[in-house]
Design a protein around this motif. Structure first.
Motif, PDB file in Angstrom:
ATOM      1  N   ARG A  67     -19.076  41.496-125.302  1.00  0.00           N
ATOM      2  CA  ARG A  67     -18.010  40.732-125.967  1.00  0.00           C
ATOM      3  C   ARG A  67     -17.364  41.537-127.095  1.00  0.00           C
ATOM      4  O   ARG A  67     -17.000  41.005-128.134  1.00  0.00           O
ATOM      5  CB  ARG A  67     -18.526  39.393-126.463  1.00  0.00           C
ATOM      6  N   ASP A  68     -17.236  42.827-126.837  1.00  0.00           N
ATOM      7  CA  ASP A  68     -16.605  43.729-127.801  1.00  0.00           C
ATOM      8  C   ASP A  68     -15.171  43.956-127.333  1.00  0.00           C
ATOM      9  O   ASP A  68     -14.865  44.912-126.623  1.00  0.00           O
ATOM     10  CB  ASP A  68     -17.372  45.048-127.880  1.00  0.00           C
ATOM     11  N   TRP A  69     -14.293  43.037-127.735  1.00  0.00           N
ATOM     12  CA  TRP A  69     -12.922  43.052-127.234  1.00  0.00           C
ATOM     13  C   TRP A  69     -12.126  44.238-127.768  1.00  0.00           C
ATOM     14  O   TRP A  69     -11.216  44.718-127.088  1.00  0.00           O
ATOM     15  CB  TRP A  69     -12.242  41.720-127.525  1.00  0.00           C
ATOM     16  N   ALA A  70     -12.480  44.737-128.938  1.00  0.00           N
ATOM     17  CA  ALA A  70     -11.825  45.941-129.452  1.00  0.00           C
ATOM     18  C   ALA A  70     -12.152  47.134-128.553  1.00  0.00           C
ATOM     19  O   ALA A  70     -11.282  47.964-128.260  1.00  0.00           O
ATOM     20  CB  ALA A  70     -12.252  46.212-130.893  1.00  0.00           C
ATOM     21  N   ALA A  71     -13.391  47.207-128.102  1.00  0.00           N
ATOM     22  CA  ALA A  71     -13.786  48.289-127.185  1.00  0.00           C
ATOM     23  C   ALA A  71     -13.054  48.145-125.854  1.00  0.00           C
ATOM     24  O   ALA A  71     -12.622  49.147-125.268  1.00  0.00           O
ATOM     25  CB  ALA A  71     -15.293  48.298-126.976  1.00  0.00           C
ATOM     26  N   VAL A  72     -12.909  46.903-125.380  1.00  0.00           N
ATOM     27  CA  VAL A  72     -12.170  46.668-124.132  1.00  0.00           C
ATOM     28  C   VAL A  72     -10.745  47.191-124.275  1.00  0.00           C
ATOM     29  O   VAL A  72     -10.244  47.908-123.395  1.00  0.00           O
ATOM     30  CB  VAL A  72     -12.171  45.168-123.747  1.00  0.00           C
ATOM     31  N   ASP A  73     -10.086  46.860-125.374  1.00  0.00           N
ATOM     32  CA  ASP A  73      -8.723  47.348-125.607  1.00  0.00           C
ATOM     33  C   ASP A  73      -8.676  48.867-125.637  1.00  0.00           C
ATOM     34  O   ASP A  73      -7.772  49.485-125.062  1.00  0.00           O
ATOM     35  CB  ASP A  73      -8.165  46.786-126.914  1.00  0.00           C
TER      36      ASP A  73
END
Length: 86
Positions: A67-73
């Motif tokens: 749930r690391d959305w910054a990493a996903v981006d």
């Protein structure tokens, strides 16, 4: 598994991107995004290979599970920059 891949390379054996991708996937399954990221970086840095679409997919899955959305981006930006098509 990662250390085994490093040992294989040191012994002159061929290490494939697919084998490295499997390690990234395993890291994601145990929610170890840091190790997944280190392994991803090792594709080019240690093994001298280029990440493929499966490499990025494994990283996206690991980051999503964490749930690391910054990493996903960030990964999606890398995908775009690398010209990888899904």
């Amino acid at each position: 598994p990662y250390l085994a891949l490093e040992r294989f390379q040191a012994e002159g054996k061929v290490v494939s991107v697919g084998a490295i991708n499997s390690v990234i996937q395993m890291c994601g399954l145990i929610d170890d995004l840091d190790r997944a990221s280190q392994t991803f970086e090792a594709i080019s840095g240690v093994f001298g290979l280029d990440p493929d679409a499966s490499s990025y997919s494994a990283m996206l899955e690991a980051a999503s599970r964490a749930r690391d959305w910054a990493a996903v981006d960030q990964i999606l930006e890398q995908v775009s920059s690398a010209g990888i098509r899904y």
